[in-house]
Write an enzyme that holds these catalytic residues in place. Structure first.
Site, PDB file in Angstrom:
ATOM      1  N   PRO A 135      92.700  46.678  -5.695  1.00 32.61           N
ATOM      2  CA  PRO A 135      91.429  47.165  -6.725  1.00 32.61           C
ATOM      3  C   PRO A 135      92.685  47.948  -7.812  1.00 32.61           C
ATOM      4  O   PRO A 135      93.811  48.466  -7.061  1.00 32.61           O
ATOM      5  CB  PRO A 135      91.102  47.872  -6.441  1.00 32.61           C
ATOM      6  CG  PRO A 135      91.622  48.427  -4.103  1.00 32.61           C
ATOM      7  CD  PRO A 135      92.339  47.699  -5.019  1.00 32.61           C
ATOM      8  N   GLU A 136      92.365  47.850  -8.993  1.00 37.10           N
ATOM      9  CA  GLU A 136      93.273  48.991  -9.586  1.00 37.10           C
ATOM     10  C   GLU A 136      92.460  50.255 -10.444  1.00 37.10           C
ATOM     11  O   GLU A 136      91.282  50.442  -9.769  1.00 37.10           O
ATOM     12  CB  GLU A 136      94.076  47.850 -10.421  1.00 37.10           C
ATOM     13  CG  GLU A 136      95.335  47.069 -10.283  1.00 37.10           C
ATOM     14  CD  GLU A 136      95.577  46.128 -11.268  1.00 37.10           C
ATOM     15  OE1 GLU A 136      96.094  46.424 -12.000  1.00 37.10           O
ATOM     16  OE2 GLU A 136      95.629  44.964 -11.048  1.00 37.10           O
TER      17      GLU A 136
END
Length: 271
Positions: free
Chosen positions: A2-3
DNA sequence: CACACAACCTGCGAGC
DNA sequence: TGCTCGCAGGTTGTGT
């Protein structure tokens, strides 16, 4: 996984299920993450969740006298599940049993994620202390970024992914923000003009907001706490599209390796 | 300071 | 069918 957008979406979804409620106890099925799950989390009981914060890619649970700092690594997931619906899967590591009939479950296939037990002053934690600016903050602006890019000679794409400069921009959003800014990823940072930095800053913020609104990007593993995928994928121009045609000019998207990470760009649009 | 590379892990698809 | 290889939203630490 995830960013920043994915982490922000996760935090926003779990917040109403957890804030103000009590962690009754935990069930730890596999203690091995990147770092061993600390005993304070294994033995947790009767701890009220005062609030939940995000800093970069970290999610922080504020308790009365302590905090829990969570990093999802590449494949970590937080899930809101019903007590009745309690099927266990192979990579489920942690359940937090909450006093409102839900369970917060952490699963992580590759175990690059971690949970840390910390005192109340989580901002002083060794991992959080060295982080750079939040990309959606006012402090992350063209003056700040121009000053830094002038001082360095590294490829701009690599610079955007450096957490000590700006947090939460990973491989997807660095590639995408450079595409819509028409900047080649291998340009040395000190060759960018003030105008280009201005455009880049605006596009980074635009793309992160747009992804948050669309629930993030699901390439392979990312699901939100409702077990649903994000829908930002349809707005992706270059990430993972090597040898496919550019959506703007129909040129083949190119893939190169920078710092051992894949970089994607359009040699016509980004010039 | 810039960069290359390895390490931490598992799963998946491609190619043989 | 089954093997090997390369690759994956991240981060840390080594050495040149």
């Amino acid at each position: 996984m995830p960013e920043l957008p994915e982490i922000e979406v996760i935090k926003n979804i779990i917040l109403p299920y957890l804030k103000g409620y009590i962690i009754n106890y935990s069930i730890v099925r596999n203690i091995k993450l990147k770092y061993l799950i600390p005993k304070e989390i294994i033995n947790i009981s009767n701890q009220k969740i005062i609030d939940i914060k995000r800093r970069g890619r970290y999610i922080i649970f504020l308790l009365q006298n302590n905090s829990i700092i969570i990093h999802l690594g590449m494949t970590g997931n937080l899930l809101i599940i019903n007590k009745k619906n309690i099927k266990i899967f192979k990579h489920d590591h942690i359940d937090l049993i909450i006093n409102n009939n839900i369970i917060l479950r952490y699963s992580d296939v590759r175990r690059f994620g971690f949970w840390i037990w910390c005192n109340k002053n989580y901002k002083e934690n060794i991992f959080l202390k060295k982080l750079g600016l939040e990309p959606l903050s006012n402090e992350f602006n063209k003056i700040y970024l121009y000053k830094i890019t002038q001082k360095k000679k590294i490829p701009i794409k690599v610079l955007l992914m450096m957490n000590e400069i700006v947090v939460g921009i990973g491989n997807i959003y660095s590639n995408e923000s450079l595409f819509i800014s028409k900047i080649l990823p291998y340009r040395k940072s000190n060759t960018l003009t003030f105008i280009e930095i201005d455009i880049l800053i605006k596009n980074i913020k635009y793309i992160l907001y747009k992804s948050i609104i669309n629930g993030g990007t699901s390439i392979c593993n990312y699901i939100n706490p409702y077990n649903k995928k994000g829908s930002f994928n349809k707005f992706i121009f270059v990430y993972g599209r090597n040898n496919k045609l550019c959506k703007i000019c129909k040129t083949k998207i190119v893939k190169i390796i920078q710092r051992n990470r894949s970089t994607f760009f359009c040699s016509v649009c980004q010039n």
